[in-house]
Structures are given as structure tokens and as C-alpha cells.
Design an enzyme around this catalytic site. Structure first.
Site, mmCIF file in Angstrom:
data_model
loop_
_atom_site.group_PDB
_atom_site.id
_atom_site.type_symbol
_atom_site.label_atom_id
_atom_site.label_comp_id
_atom_site.label_asym_id
_atom_site.label_seq_id
_atom_site.Cartn_x
_atom_site.Cartn_y
_atom_site.Cartn_z
ATOM 1 N N TYR A 78 -39.866 29.462 -32.037
ATOM 2 C CA TYR A 78 -39.417 29.078 -33.386
ATOM 3 C C TYR A 78 -39.853 30.120 -34.409
ATOM 4 O O TYR A 78 -39.041 30.652 -35.173
ATOM 5 C CB TYR A 78 -39.976 27.695 -33.763
ATOM 6 C CG TYR A 78 -39.935 27.426 -35.256
ATOM 7 C CD1 TYR A 78 -38.717 27.211 -35.908
ATOM 8 C CD2 TYR A 78 -41.108 27.404 -36.026
ATOM 9 C CE1 TYR A 78 -38.669 26.988 -37.288
ATOM 10 C CE2 TYR A 78 -41.069 27.172 -37.393
ATOM 11 C CZ TYR A 78 -39.847 26.965 -38.017
ATOM 12 O OH TYR A 78 -39.798 26.750 -39.373
ATOM 13 N N THR B 204 -41.143 30.339 -43.426
ATOM 14 C CA THR B 204 -42.305 29.524 -43.084
ATOM 15 C C THR B 204 -43.564 30.376 -42.944
ATOM 16 O O THR B 204 -43.485 31.567 -42.596
ATOM 17 C CB THR B 204 -42.041 28.788 -41.751
ATOM 18 O OG1 THR B 204 -43.256 28.274 -41.231
ATOM 19 C CG2 THR B 204 -41.458 29.721 -40.691
#
Ligand code: NAD
Ligand code: DAU
Length: 358
Positions: A161, A135
Site C-alpha cells: 500500500y 499518507t
């Protein structure tokens, strides 16, 4: 005939990827979807392909050494596309441990199994590839409107995260650098499209608006995300798996930066444009539903991907303009009200009331 192991294939991007691949390659590939069906995994997403002979589902945890090793021992896997993860930033702020387990230790387990199974005395079996689906959040936050994330941008994650995803990226990089493990890493911006769980901005706002619930915008609503239609992401991953040189890292994104408040406003306007005049839900939807709420802790201000490398090396470019993609997405949710009802039953209500204090 190539054999794919897709992890997390019952989630949002994983299921879109499987549907795309089976449409594109038909019976020229086989897919094993390994997923342990957390709250975010939903086999309903894969109804269209569940009976195909070249598709198989295995319910297993990527952290389970024996289960993962068994998949490699009983199948000649050619491609691993690793989607499985805990993926929601807000949940990582409330409960970080599970993110480290799944995203870091699960990735470790998977690359180990692939390495053991693909190793030969003088390297690796031919034409094997592992893709780590990462990501843009690993790069941290851009504080001005002029900067972009490049593959060379130093990693600077802020949330539990993104820290867990960055850790996984470093493990994969370590395997590339130390063992010449045949892997690529892709770092994509925010995806949107069908089958996205309504804890994420776009489906949450669509779902709330349709039932006349408040639309909770964090902080000022001025934070910027770079949105990509999920099928365009699937195409990029397929290209990387097939054509990228092992060891390369690719950013994936489409220069489609929007402030959160623009997205919420557009969803309201598009719903009012699409819903038929007689649809009673129209009366529930208005800009008055927008409610500014407490900001996310450590909220990254702006993400913006420079996709120059994937364009130059592999010729990838996003194909779906946002105006078209958002309409397709809203139309999909309107046609699939049952899907939304199923995924918002039970635990979702508890999550929602704890998260949004309602
Ligand atoms: P998602 O939360 O919708 O799906 C995750 C899937 O992984 C679910 O099916 C879940 O059951 C499965 N899973 C979770 N823990 C598992 C475990 N221990 N063992 C086996 N399966 C497990 O996630 P998503 O939005 O589809 O994201 C997929 C991947 O893409 C993630 O790695 C995420 O970091 C990355 N990513 C997402 C986006 C985005 O905008 N959604 C953007 C860039 C990268
Ligand atoms: O950038 C890629 C990442 O995009 C992926 O790695 C993550 O898995 C994915 O969840 C997504 O992370 P974000 O945190 O950017 O997505 P989310 O949909 O949670 O939030 C998008 C923006 O909207 C963010 O600035 C927070 C804001 N937001 C979100 C929710 C759920 C709100 O204002 N209100 C909300 O209720």
C-alpha cells in the site's frame, strides 16, 4: 463559482470532505464525485447531499481514460482532490496488484487528464489546483519515540500500500518538476471519525465490542499511530487547495500519538461510559475481549507527523482533541447501527473470516 472533481468521494475521508465542503461553501461550489464504488465506497454516506443541484455522482474507475477525460471535456474543473485509492494495508499484503492499478496507474491517468485539460500555450489556465491526498506511511517507520516525519524525510515505504502511494507521490512530483503542473501533495496521519469502514482499527474494535466479539490486537499492541479527526483533515485539504503555493508538500497531523492497545482500551471504557445502564450490550463488553493475534507482516512500528510547515504557512492546526473526537466517533457508530449492518453484510464476513482465521 469553483468546480471540484473529487475522486473517491464515496469512501471514508472523501465523503466527510464532500459533506464539509458543501456545508462550508453551500452553493458557491459544485462538486462532481467520481467513484467506482469498490467494497469501500458507499453512497449512503452522502444521502444528506445527493439531491443538491450542485452535487453530482459519476460511477467510473479512475483508470478509465475515456471516462476521466470526458469529465474534464464536459466540465470546467478548477480543483481536483484525489482521494480514490485502495487504502487498507492488510489487503495490500494479501493482494498487491490492485493497489498498483488504482493507486499508481489511476493517479497517472488523472494527472494526465488534468494536465491536458488545463494546459495553455504558455502554461496553465489560471487558478487551477490538483491535490494528491497522500499518507504519512510513505515515510516508512520511526523506530524511536523521539523522531518525527518532516516533509524532507526521505520516502521509505514498506507495505505494498505505502509503496503504491509513494509511487503516486513521485509521479505527481515529476509532473510538478517537469511540467510545472499546479499540484500539492498532502501527507496525513491516521484518520478516525464517522463513515470509516470497519476493516480499520477504530471502527473494527467498536463493531466487535458491541457484539461481544474478540478484539484482535496485532503483535504486542505497542505500535504507535498518530490519530487525527477526519474533519480536521478535510479543513487542511481545503486550505491547501485554496491557499498553498503550487508545488508544495504538506504533512498533516496533530501530535496525537497513541499505542494501539491504548486505543482499544479507551474504546471499551468509552462504550461502557456511554451505553445506558439498561442496554443489554453492556454485558458483552469487557477488557477480556482483547486478544493478541499474529502480527501484521512488516508492521511499521511508529508514525508521528511534524505539522510545523502547514501551521507556519497556512495557519492550520487540529481543532478536535482526541478525547472529544473519539467520543463523537463512538456516538456516531451507536446512532448508525444500520450503516454498520449494511457495510458488514456479504463480502465483509468472508474478508473477516479469512483475515482473522475465524
Ligand atoms: P477508503 O478506502 O475509505 O475510500 C476509497 C474510495 O475510493 C472508495 O469510495 C472507493 O470506492 C474509491 N475507489 C477505489 N478504487 C477506485 C477506482 N479505481 N476508481 C474510482 N474510485 C475508486 O479510503 P480513505 O480512508 O477514505 O482514504 C482516502 C485517501 O486518503 C486515500 O488516498 C488514502 O491513501 C488517503 N489517506 C487515508 C488515511 C486514513 O487514515 N484513512 C490517512 C492518510 C491518507
Ligand atoms: O497513517 C495513515 C494510514 O492509516 C493511511 O494511509 C491508511 O489508508 C489507513 O488505513 C491507516 O493505515 P494503518 O495501517 O495505520 O491503519 P489500520 O487501522 O489498519 O491499523 C492501525 C493500527 O492498528 C496498526 O498498527 C495495525 C493495528 N491493528 C489494525 C487492525 C485492523 C490491529 O492491531 N488490529 C486490527 O484488527
Amino acid at each position: 463559482m469553483k468546480n471540484y472533481l473529487i475522486t473517491g468521494g464515496a469512501g471514508f475521508i472523501g465523503s466527510n470532505f464532500i459533506l464539509y465542503m458543501l456545508k462550508k461553501y453551500r452553493t458557491d461550489i459544485t462538486i462532481i464525485n467520481l467513484d467506482n464504488l469498490t467494497y469501500a465506497g458507499n453512497l449512503e454516506n452522502l444521502k444528506e447531499v445527493e439531491k443538491l443541484e450542485n452535487y453530482r455522482f459519476i460511477k467510473a474507475d479512475i483508470c478509465d481514460r475515456d471516462a476521466v477525460m470526458k469529465v474534464f471535456e464536459t466540465n470546467e474543473i478548477d480543483r481536483v482532490i484525489h482521494f480514490a485509492a485502495e487504502s487498507h494495508v492488510d489487503r495490500s499484503i494479501r493482494n498487491p496488484e490492485v493497489f498498483v492499478n488504482t493507486n499508481v496507474l489511476g493517479t497517472m491517468n488523472l494527472i494526465n487528464a488534468a494536465k491536458i485539460s488545463w494546459e495553455t500555450p504558455d502554461g496553465y489556465k489560471k487558478d487551477k489546483k490538483y491535490v494528491q491526498v497522500s499518507t504519512d506511511e510513505v515515510y516508512g517507520s520511526l523506530e524511536t519515540e523521539e523522531e518525527f516525519f518532516y516533509e524532507t524525510t526521505p520516502l521509505n515505504p514498506h507495505s505494498p500500500y505505502s509503496a503504491s502511494k509513494a509511487s503516486a507521490d513521485f509521479l505527481v512530483k515529476a509532473y510538478i518538476d517537469t511540467f510545472r503542473f499546479p499540484a500539492n501533495i498532502t501527507r496525513c496521519s491516521n484518520n478516525y471519525g464517522p463513515y470509516q469502514f470497519p476493516e480499520k482499527l477504530i471502527p473494527l474494535m467498536i463493531n466487535n465490542a458491541l457484539s461481544g466479539k474478540n478484539l484482535p490486537v496485532y503483535g504486542t499492541g505497542k505500535n504507535v499511530r498518530d490519530w487525527l479527526y477526519v474533519e480536521d483533515h478535510a479543513k487542511a485539504i481545503d486550505l491547501v487547495a485554496e491557499s498553498a503555493k503550487a508545488g508544495e508538500i504538506y504533512n498533516v497531523g496533530g501530535h496525537n500519538e497513541k499505542r494501539n492497545i491504548e486505543i482499544v482500551t479507551l474504546i471499551i471504557d468509552t462504550l461502557l461510559e456511554i451505553l445506558p445502564e439498561k442496554d443489554a450490550r453492556r454485558d458483552l463488553i469487557s477488557h477480556d475481549l482483547i486478544t493478541y493475534v499474529e502480527d501484521r507482516k512488516g508492521h511499521d512500528f511508529r508514525y508521528a507527523i511534524a505539522p510545523d510547515k502547514i501551521k507556519a504557512d497556512l495557519g492550520w492546526e487540529p481543532e478536535t482533541p482526541f478525547s472529544k473526537g473519539i467520543k463523537l466517533t463512538i456516538e456516531w457508530y451507536l446512532k448508525n447501527i444500520d450503516w454498520m449492518e449494511h457495510v458488514t453484510k456479504g463480502d465483509y464476513q468472508k474478508y473477516y473470516s479469512e483475515m482473522y482465521h475465524v
